[in-house]
Design a protein around this motif. Structure first.
Motif, PDB file in Angstrom:
ATOM      1  N   MET A  17       0.860  -1.181   0.000  1.00  0.00           N
ATOM      2  CA  MET A  17       0.000   0.000   0.000  1.00  0.00           C
ATOM      3  C   MET A  17       0.899   1.233   0.000  1.00  0.00           C
ATOM      4  SD  MET A  17      -2.838  -1.623   0.045  1.00  0.00           S
ATOM      5  CE  MET A  17      -4.009  -0.301   0.184  1.00  0.00           C
ATOM      6  N   LYS A  18       0.823   2.015  -1.071  1.00  0.00           N
ATOM      7  CA  LYS A  18       1.619   3.243  -1.172  1.00  0.00           C
ATOM      8  C   LYS A  18       0.771   4.406  -0.672  1.00  0.00           C
ATOM      9  CE  LYS A  18       5.386   1.793  -3.358  1.00  0.00           C
ATOM     10  NZ  LYS A  18       6.738   2.015  -2.934  1.00  0.00           N
ATOM     11  N   SER A  19       1.314   5.142   0.261  1.00  0.00           N
ATOM     12  CA  SER A  19       0.643   6.322   0.793  1.00  0.00           C
ATOM     13  C   SER A  19       1.335   7.564   0.256  1.00  0.00           C
ATOM     14  CB  SER A  19       0.706   6.323   2.328  1.00  0.00           C
ATOM     15  OG  SER A  19       0.111   7.498   2.840  1.00  0.00           O
ATOM     16  N   SER A  20       0.566   8.609   0.021  1.00  0.00           N
ATOM     17  CA  SER A  20       1.168   9.848  -0.482  1.00  0.00           C
ATOM     18  C   SER A  20       1.929  10.589   0.608  1.00  0.00           C
ATOM     19  CB  SER A  20       0.088  10.754  -1.087  1.00  0.00           C
ATOM     20  OG  SER A  20      -0.888  11.060  -0.108  1.00  0.00           O
ATOM     21  N   ASN A  21       1.658  10.251   1.884  1.00  0.00           N
ATOM     22  CA  ASN A  21       2.361  10.940   2.972  1.00  0.00           C
ATOM     23  C   ASN A  21       2.376  10.092   4.240  1.00  0.00           C
ATOM     24  OD1 ASN A  21      -0.019  11.643   4.710  1.00  0.00           O
ATOM     25  ND2 ASN A  21      -0.610  12.726   2.849  1.00  0.00           N
ATOM     26  N   LEU A  22       3.307  10.404   5.132  1.00  0.00           N
ATOM     27  CA  LEU A  22       3.459   9.675   6.393  1.00  0.00           C
ATOM     28  C   LEU A  22       2.305   9.951   7.344  1.00  0.00           C
ATOM     29  CD1 LEU A  22       5.230   7.789   8.070  1.00  0.00           C
ATOM     30  CD2 LEU A  22       6.492   9.796   8.871  1.00  0.00           C
ATOM     31  N   GLN A  23       1.719  11.132   7.272  1.00  0.00           N
ATOM     32  CA  GLN A  23       0.622  11.488   8.179  1.00  0.00           C
ATOM     33  C   GLN A  23      -0.545  10.501   8.057  1.00  0.00           C
ATOM     34  OE1 GLN A  23      -1.032  15.399   7.554  1.00  0.00           O
ATOM     35  NE2 GLN A  23      -2.317  15.274   9.365  1.00  0.00           N
ATOM     36  N   ASN A  24      -0.876  10.062   6.837  1.00  0.00           N
ATOM     37  CA  ASN A  24      -1.976   9.108   6.679  1.00  0.00           C
ATOM     38  C   ASN A  24      -1.663   7.778   7.358  1.00  0.00           C
ATOM     39  OD1 ASN A  24      -3.400  11.005   5.242  1.00  0.00           O
ATOM     40  ND2 ASN A  24      -3.090  10.041   3.255  1.00  0.00           N
ATOM     41  N   SER A  35      -7.895   3.845   4.145  1.00  0.00           N
ATOM     42  CA  SER A  35      -8.690   4.158   2.962  1.00  0.00           C
ATOM     43  C   SER A  35      -7.755   4.128   1.769  1.00  0.00           C
ATOM     44  CB  SER A  35      -9.330   5.546   3.120  1.00  0.00           C
ATOM     45  OG  SER A  35     -10.158   5.828   2.022  1.00  0.00           O
ATOM     46  N   THR A  36      -8.247   3.637   0.653  1.00  0.00           N
ATOM     47  CA  THR A  36      -7.417   3.519  -0.537  1.00  0.00           C
ATOM     48  C   THR A  36      -8.140   4.122  -1.725  1.00  0.00           C
ATOM     49  OG1 THR A  36      -6.083   1.960  -1.831  1.00  0.00           O
ATOM     50  CG2 THR A  36      -8.268   1.209  -1.138  1.00  0.00           C
ATOM     51  N   MET A  37      -7.487   4.144  -2.845  1.00  0.00           N
ATOM     52  CA  MET A  37      -8.101   4.661  -4.062  1.00  0.00           C
ATOM     53  C   MET A  37      -9.257   3.746  -4.460  1.00  0.00           C
ATOM     54  SD  MET A  37      -6.183   7.265  -4.567  1.00  0.00           S
ATOM     55  CE  MET A  37      -6.645   7.816  -6.188  1.00  0.00           C
ATOM     56  N   PRO A  38     -10.344   4.317  -4.990  1.00  0.00           N
ATOM     57  CA  PRO A  38     -11.475   3.477  -5.412  1.00  0.00           C
ATOM     58  C   PRO A  38     -11.066   2.370  -6.393  1.00  0.00           C
ATOM     59  CG  PRO A  38     -12.133   5.779  -5.377  1.00  0.00           C
ATOM     60  CD  PRO A  38     -10.640   5.752  -5.127  1.00  0.00           C
ATOM     61  N   GLY A  91     -13.856   4.318   0.356  1.00  0.00           N
ATOM     62  CA  GLY A  91     -14.376   4.047   1.690  1.00  0.00           C
ATOM     63  C   GLY A  91     -13.302   3.547   2.632  1.00  0.00           C
ATOM     64  N   VAL A  92     -13.662   3.438   3.903  1.00  0.00           N
ATOM     65  CA  VAL A  92     -12.698   2.999   4.913  1.00  0.00           C
ATOM     66  C   VAL A  92     -12.900   1.527   5.250  1.00  0.00           C
ATOM     67  CG1 VAL A  92     -12.465   5.292   5.937  1.00  0.00           C
ATOM     68  CG2 VAL A  92     -14.150   3.717   6.867  1.00  0.00           C
TER      69      VAL A  92
END
Length: 122
Positions: A17-24, A35-38, A91-92
């Motif tokens: 799972m690639k996240s755009s930032n560490l905060q997520n 939550s991920t891309m649809p 969705g989560v």
């Protein structure tokens, strides 16, 4: 809490799972949701239904590290989370974080993905 044992005769699945930032990732570790891309939802929900366990290995885009891994604990619901600032997420779903540690990709260079032309896992 004791983790459930894998369902017999069903595969275990793994996803990066690639996240755009560490905060997520930090929000996920605190709240136990992701939550991920649809576009990823159908594949993850299918794996959750058809597998004994689904493990998610997290990495922040461009970091050169894995930030840990979690077990997928529910299918993806329609409700969205207000915790994430990124519009465009779906969705989560619930996750249980198993390990929270920054690990450089080079520590996993011996792992190859047979479903991705035997490329290194990163």
């Amino acid at each position: 809490p004791k983790s459930p044992s894998p369902r017999q005769n069903k595969p275990v699945r793994y996803f990066i799972m690639k996240s755009s930032n560490l905060q997520n990732i930090e929000i996920s570790q605190q709240t136990g949701i992701w939550s991920t891309m649809p576009s990823n939802e159908r594949k993850l929900n299918g794996a959750f239904r058809q597998s004994s366990m689904v493990y998610l290995i997290f990495s922040v885009q461009g970091s050169g590290h894995f930030q840990g891994f979690a077990r997928m604990c529910s299918s993806i619901r329609c409700e969205k989370s207000l915790d994430w600032g990124s519009a465009g997420l779906g969705g989560v779903f619930k996750v249980e974080w198993i390990r929270k540690e920054s690990i450089p990709f080079q520590f996993a260079h011996h792992l190859l993905n047979p479903w991705n032309d035997n490329k290194r896992v990163q």
